[in-house]
Design a protein around this motif. Structure first.
Motif, mmCIF file in Angstrom:
data_model
loop_
_atom_site.group_PDB
_atom_site.id
_atom_site.type_symbol
_atom_site.label_atom_id
_atom_site.label_comp_id
_atom_site.label_asym_id
_atom_site.label_seq_id
_atom_site.Cartn_x
_atom_site.Cartn_y
_atom_site.Cartn_z
ATOM 1 N N ILE A 129 -54.902 -42.914 -51.867
ATOM 2 C CA ILE A 129 -55.350 -43.973 -52.620
ATOM 3 C C ILE A 129 -54.510 -44.160 -53.395
ATOM 4 O O ILE A 129 -53.210 -44.189 -54.425
ATOM 5 C CB ILE A 129 -56.196 -43.245 -53.823
ATOM 6 N N LYS A 130 -54.078 -45.593 -53.298
ATOM 7 C CA LYS A 130 -52.677 -46.741 -54.262
ATOM 8 C C LYS A 130 -53.022 -47.001 -55.786
ATOM 9 O O LYS A 130 -54.324 -47.106 -55.978
ATOM 10 C CB LYS A 130 -52.571 -47.718 -53.539
ATOM 11 N N ALA A 131 -52.246 -47.586 -56.325
ATOM 12 C CA ALA A 131 -52.858 -47.617 -57.405
ATOM 13 C C ALA A 131 -52.241 -48.749 -57.983
ATOM 14 O O ALA A 131 -53.443 -49.216 -59.127
ATOM 15 C CB ALA A 131 -51.056 -47.157 -58.543
ATOM 16 N N LEU A 138 -51.946 -32.032 -53.065
ATOM 17 C CA LEU A 138 -53.176 -32.416 -52.060
ATOM 18 C C LEU A 138 -51.913 -33.206 -51.043
ATOM 19 O O LEU A 138 -51.967 -34.052 -51.336
ATOM 20 C CB LEU A 138 -53.811 -32.231 -52.676
ATOM 21 N N SER A 139 -52.127 -32.900 -49.793
ATOM 22 C CA SER A 139 -52.180 -34.180 -48.654
ATOM 23 C C SER A 139 -53.080 -33.939 -47.178
ATOM 24 O O SER A 139 -53.028 -33.660 -47.033
ATOM 25 C CB SER A 139 -50.785 -33.831 -47.804
ATOM 26 N N VAL A 140 -53.393 -35.570 -47.161
ATOM 27 C CA VAL A 140 -53.974 -35.383 -45.730
ATOM 28 C C VAL A 140 -53.270 -36.413 -44.426
ATOM 29 O O VAL A 140 -52.657 -37.398 -44.800
ATOM 30 C CB VAL A 140 -55.505 -36.623 -46.018
ATOM 31 N N GLY A 141 -53.729 -36.018 -43.267
ATOM 32 C CA GLY A 141 -52.673 -36.441 -42.075
ATOM 33 C C GLY A 141 -51.462 -36.375 -42.064
ATOM 34 O O GLY A 141 -50.838 -37.797 -41.815
ATOM 35 N N GLY A 142 -50.695 -36.052 -43.726
ATOM 36 C CA GLY A 142 -49.518 -35.572 -43.317
ATOM 37 C C GLY A 142 -48.773 -36.498 -44.100
ATOM 38 O O GLY A 142 -47.886 -36.448 -44.660
ATOM 39 N N GLY A 143 -49.776 -37.628 -45.507
ATOM 40 C CA GLY A 143 -49.491 -37.894 -45.977
ATOM 41 C C GLY A 143 -49.702 -37.623 -47.332
ATOM 42 O O GLY A 143 -51.387 -36.990 -47.628
ATOM 43 N N PRO A 144 -49.539 -37.908 -48.946
ATOM 44 C CA PRO A 144 -50.582 -37.548 -49.723
ATOM 45 C C PRO A 144 -52.138 -38.206 -50.164
ATOM 46 O O PRO A 144 -52.206 -39.193 -49.220
ATOM 47 C CB PRO A 144 -49.242 -38.221 -50.938
ATOM 48 N N VAL A 145 -52.456 -37.700 -50.705
ATOM 49 C CA VAL A 145 -53.898 -38.347 -51.274
ATOM 50 C C VAL A 145 -53.828 -38.731 -52.671
ATOM 51 O O VAL A 145 -54.356 -39.984 -52.268
ATOM 52 C CB VAL A 145 -54.570 -37.033 -51.209
ATOM 53 N N LEU A 146 -53.267 -39.069 -53.762
ATOM 54 C CA LEU A 146 -52.516 -40.613 -53.862
ATOM 55 C C LEU A 146 -51.053 -40.750 -54.336
ATOM 56 O O LEU A 146 -50.867 -40.294 -53.810
ATOM 57 C CB LEU A 146 -52.368 -39.711 -55.541
ATOM 58 N N GLN A 147 -50.515 -42.082 -54.676
ATOM 59 C CA GLN A 147 -49.695 -42.606 -53.828
ATOM 60 C C GLN A 147 -48.704 -41.375 -54.996
ATOM 61 O O GLN A 147 -48.577 -41.273 -56.618
ATOM 62 C CB GLN A 147 -49.727 -43.992 -54.632
ATOM 63 N N LYS A 148 -47.285 -41.778 -54.661
ATOM 64 C CA LYS A 148 -46.753 -40.644 -55.129
ATOM 65 C C LYS A 148 -45.774 -41.036 -56.391
ATOM 66 O O LYS A 148 -45.231 -42.669 -56.190
ATOM 67 C CB LYS A 148 -45.450 -40.417 -53.905
ATOM 68 N N GLY A 149 -45.655 -40.673 -57.083
ATOM 69 C CA GLY A 149 -45.293 -41.498 -58.288
ATOM 70 C C GLY A 149 -46.285 -42.151 -58.787
ATOM 71 O O GLY A 149 -46.194 -42.811 -61.190
ATOM 72 N N GLU A 199 -49.522 -40.549 -60.080
ATOM 73 C CA GLU A 199 -50.551 -39.519 -60.101
ATOM 74 C C GLU A 199 -50.864 -39.905 -61.278
ATOM 75 O O GLU A 199 -52.517 -39.649 -61.874
ATOM 76 C CB GLU A 199 -50.296 -38.017 -59.810
ATOM 77 N N THR A 200 -50.169 -40.057 -62.371
ATOM 78 C CA THR A 200 -50.710 -39.944 -63.927
ATOM 79 C C THR A 200 -51.880 -40.876 -63.614
ATOM 80 O O THR A 200 -53.138 -41.006 -64.033
ATOM 81 C CB THR A 200 -50.038 -39.800 -64.495
ATOM 82 N N ILE A 201 -51.653 -42.490 -64.185
ATOM 83 C CA ILE A 201 -52.474 -44.047 -64.184
ATOM 84 C C ILE A 201 -53.519 -43.712 -62.603
ATOM 85 O O ILE A 201 -54.710 -44.071 -63.253
ATOM 86 C CB ILE A 201 -51.337 -44.870 -63.590
ATOM 87 N N LEU A 202 -53.411 -43.559 -61.443
ATOM 88 C CA LEU A 202 -54.889 -42.846 -61.223
ATOM 89 C C LEU A 202 -55.753 -41.929 -61.245
ATOM 90 O O LEU A 202 -56.936 -42.098 -61.550
ATOM 91 C CB LEU A 202 -53.919 -42.471 -59.441
ATOM 92 N N GLY A 203 -55.407 -41.014 -62.334
ATOM 93 C CA GLY A 203 -56.053 -40.076 -62.605
ATOM 94 C C GLY A 203 -56.986 -40.453 -63.622
ATOM 95 O O GLY A 203 -57.723 -40.642 -63.984
ATOM 96 N N LEU A 204 -56.139 -41.017 -64.564
ATOM 97 C CA LEU A 204 -56.171 -41.909 -65.858
ATOM 98 C C LEU A 204 -58.064 -43.255 -65.180
ATOM 99 O O LEU A 204 -58.933 -42.767 -65.363
ATOM 100 C CB LEU A 204 -55.848 -43.252 -66.230
ATOM 101 N N GLY A 205 -57.733 -43.849 -63.527
ATOM 102 C CA GLY A 205 -58.465 -44.746 -63.377
ATOM 103 C C GLY A 205 -59.794 -43.735 -62.538
ATOM 104 O O GLY A 205 -61.157 -43.764 -63.259
ATOM 105 N N ILE A 206 -59.373 -42.667 -61.553
ATOM 106 C CA ILE A 206 -60.802 -42.302 -60.990
ATOM 107 C C ILE A 206 -61.157 -40.977 -62.417
ATOM 108 O O ILE A 206 -62.244 -41.430 -62.730
ATOM 109 C CB ILE A 206 -59.459 -40.887 -60.305
ATOM 110 N N GLY A 207 -60.609 -41.255 -63.719
ATOM 111 C CA GLY A 207 -60.969 -40.201 -64.551
ATOM 112 C C GLY A 207 -62.353 -41.270 -65.222
ATOM 113 O O GLY A 207 -63.798 -41.108 -65.504
ATOM 114 N N ALA A 208 -61.959 -42.977 -65.598
ATOM 115 C CA ALA A 208 -62.559 -43.372 -66.327
ATOM 116 C C ALA A 208 -64.000 -43.757 -65.371
ATOM 117 O O ALA A 208 -65.584 -44.022 -65.565
ATOM 118 C CB ALA A 208 -62.322 -44.669 -66.357
ATOM 119 N N VAL A 209 -64.379 -43.568 -64.283
ATOM 120 C CA VAL A 209 -65.194 -44.163 -63.368
ATOM 121 C C VAL A 209 -66.362 -42.971 -63.151
ATOM 122 O O VAL A 209 -67.121 -42.875 -63.442
ATOM 123 C CB VAL A 209 -64.718 -44.605 -61.226
#
Length: 322
Positions: free
Chosen positions: A2-4, A122-133, A135-145
């Motif tokens: 998931i990308k920012a 967490l990682s899926v297929g050898g890559g992180p679930v959330l874009q590295k660096g 995580e906080t802004i993505l957490g804010l967006g996912i939290g809003a949804v």
């Protein structure tokens, strides 16, 4: 992964959707200017993706910001009448739900914390679930949804258009001041690049006596406070005052601990945030949203605390940063 950028596109899409609603709302006599203002903001969120990866020039973003300033500054924006609940209906709903109304709001920081601390590992297929660096802004967006979904379930609301209309009402109530913190933070960067901090450093170092540690602490903390009052944002004041006093005088000359000096200096700046209308997101917007009779009510209530905290920060820096 998931990308920012996906979050920024979502925010831009929401602004564009609300701009389309504003354009068709004939109850707003300034509907064209209002729709243009928020539509431009939505386009900026989308276009910024290509500016960030340097595949598109940044000048159109600057032109869009200047156009938005003209639309707001010359009074081309206004407020319509969105299809939302009446004040009586909202009051009845608030009495029925009580403290449960805080659940959606508290969901956002809870989800953001989980994403920033747990999901980032967490990682899926050898890559992180959330874009590295990001995580906080993505957490804010996912939290809003997630919070939106929780609120719709709590209120038994089936139409997604209802929260969109309510969000648009809040957006029009806040108006252009919602963007003031971001613009002022950018202004701080402009000041730093243009050498304002260096000029202030020359003045302060010429005025301060040699090895006047405590006087320099007072100048740094008070300067952070006053610059924040003027600019409305501690992050805007920080590069100027740190380049002027914090780093060359307190850290280099007086051998202070850089983390302690800079962190406490930022806290001194935040004291200024509490007492300035320029910090619209802290002081002006809450007064508008709560429909307070005194728009400066939050500032008047926070002033004693701000002054006391400023003094405490100066004392803490003088005692523990060296």
């Amino acid at each position: 992964m998931i990308k920012a950028e996906w979050f920024y596109w979502l925010v831009g899409a929401v602004f564009l959707l609300m701009a389309a609603q504003m354009l068709t709302d004939r109850s707003n006599p300034r509907r064209h200017g209002t729709a243009a203002f928020w539509g431009l903001l939505g386009l900026c969120f989308c276009y910024g993706t290509w500016v960030a990866d340097k595949s598109a020039p940044a000048e159109p973003l600057g032109a869009a910001v200047l156009l938005m300033v003209c639309l707001a500054g010359f009074g081309f924006t206004g407020r319509g009448t969105p299809r939302t609940a009446t004040p009586e209906q909202r009051e009845a709903s608030a009495r029925r739900l009580g403290n449960k109304l805080f659940v959606p709001a508290l969901t956002i920081p809870a989800v953001a914390l989980v994403c920033a601390v747990g999901v980032k590992k967490l990682s899926v297929g050898g890559g992180p679930v959330l874009q590295k660096g990001s995580e906080t802004i993505l957490g804010l967006g996912i939290g809003a949804v997630v919070a939106l979904a929780v609120a719709m379930v709590m209120l038994r609301e089936r139409k997604l258009s209802t929260p969109v209309h309510a969000g648009r009402s809040m957006l029009e109530s806040m108006g252009w001041v919602m963007l003031l913190p971001q613009l002022l933070a950018t202004l701080g960067t402009v000041f730093a690049v243009s050498g304002v901090g260096e000029q202030v450093r020359r003045i302060t170092t010429a005025a301060l006596p040699d090895h006047s540690r405590y006087l320099a602490v007072a100048v740094y903390c008070l300067g952070m406070f006053l610059f924040t009052v003027v600019m409305g944002n501690g992050f805007a004041a920080f590069p100027v005052m740190t380049a002027a006093v914090g780093w060359p005088v307190l850290v280099v000359q007086e051998h202070g601990s850089a983390p302690a000096v800079l962190a406490i200096g930022m806290l001194a700046g935040f004291c200024g945030t509490l007492v300035t209308p320029m910090a619209a997101n802290f002081n002006v917007v809450p007064a508008a949203l709560l429909e307070l009779k005194d728009q400066y009510g939050p500032i008047k209530a926070q002033l004693p605390t701000a002054v006391a905290l400023l003094g405490c920060n100066a004392v803490i820096m003088a005692l523990f940063a060296f």
